[in-house]
Design a protein around this motif. Structure first.
Motif, PDB file in Angstrom:
ATOM      1  N   GLY A   1       0.798  -1.217   0.000  1.00  0.00           N
ATOM      2  CA  GLY A   1       0.000   0.000   0.000  1.00  0.00           C
ATOM      3  C   GLY A   1       0.831   1.267   0.000  1.00  0.00           C
TER       4      GLY A   1
ATOM      5  N   ILE B   1      -6.839   6.055  -3.142  1.00  0.00           N
ATOM      6  CA  ILE B   1      -6.506   4.794  -2.483  1.00  0.00           C
ATOM      7  C   ILE B   1      -7.661   3.816  -2.699  1.00  0.00           C
ATOM      8  CG2 ILE B   1      -5.954   3.650  -0.309  1.00  0.00           C
ATOM      9  CD1 ILE B   1      -5.032   6.419   0.730  1.00  0.00           C
TER      10      ILE B   1
ATOM     11  N   LYS C   1      -8.451  -0.151  -1.708  1.00  0.00           N
ATOM     12  CA  LYS C   1      -8.046  -1.421  -1.080  1.00  0.00           C
ATOM     13  C   LYS C   1      -8.767  -2.536  -1.835  1.00  0.00           C
ATOM     14  CE  LYS C   1      -7.355  -3.737   3.307  1.00  0.00           C
ATOM     15  NZ  LYS C   1      -5.945  -4.012   3.171  1.00  0.00           N
TER      16      LYS C   1
ATOM     17  N   THR D   1      -3.302  -2.992  -2.290  1.00  0.00           N
ATOM     18  CA  THR D   1      -3.852  -1.647  -2.124  1.00  0.00           C
ATOM     19  C   THR D   1      -3.242  -0.742  -3.176  1.00  0.00           C
ATOM     20  OG1 THR D   1      -4.150  -1.941   0.254  1.00  0.00           O
ATOM     21  CG2 THR D   1      -4.112   0.316  -0.564  1.00  0.00           C
TER      22      THR D   1
END
Length: 182
Positions: free
Chosen positions: A28, A105, A107, A113
């Protein structure tokens, strides 16, 4: 393709670190991407349907051209490269009009991510749709859609499952910027 990407901080500034794109997604980590939206003087927007084998948002409709910026690569150079790769169109950096950077962003799963800063450009499309050559591994289909219809569909929850979920503010900005140029 797994390529090296530069790692950015939460404000989009380079950290001086880099890693494989797969690692950035797994952890991420923020990294840069490019989005190029093509529009016609007739008021249409070029959209692409993402490939069926894409790890994120397969078969959803999305930006004309999008891709990752390789580590050390200039943003505009990446945009020109991605346009040639994904739709077979030869453009120059002068054909790109930068309209902003958007933090996003997504997920996707516990091990994936998408934490990206999208560097967004507009460019007028001067060739007919049938002159474009889609990259088979990345792009399922290409289409032109009227700006008005695109606005209705991207801002209406009924169509939300048709498009990559970039968010209302993102789509409003793109539509507004294209309308200014028509």
């Amino acid at each position: 393709m797994d390529e090296l990407v530069d790692i950015l901080d939460e404000n989009g500034k380079p950290t001086g670190e880099f890693c494989l794109k797969s690692e950035a997604h797994r952890k991420g980590l923020f990294h840069p991407t490019v989005h190029v939206w093509f529009y016609t003087e007739q008021g249409e927007i070029l959209i692409q349907q993402r490939g069926k084998d894409k790890a994120t948002h397969p078969l959803l409709w999305d930006v004309s051209v999008a891709g990752h910026v390789s580590s050390g690569e200039k943003i505009e150079t990446a945009a020109v490269r991605e346009v040639e790769e994904e739709i077979g169109l030869d453009i120059t950096e002068d054909d790109l009009e930068r309209i902003g950077t958007f933090k996003e962003i997504h997920k996707i799963s516990n091990n994936f991510t998408d934490a990206e800063f999208h560097h967004v450009f507009l460019s007028e499309l001067h060739v007919p749709l049938h002159d474009l050559t889609k990259q088979e591994s990345e792009v399922e289909a290409l289409g032109l859609i009227a700006v008005r219809q695109f606005a209705e569909e991207t801002l209406d929850l009924v169509y939300s499952a048709k498009y990559v979920p970039h968010g209302t503010d993102y789509y409003k900005s793109i539509i507004q910027e294209i309308k200014k140029r028509l």
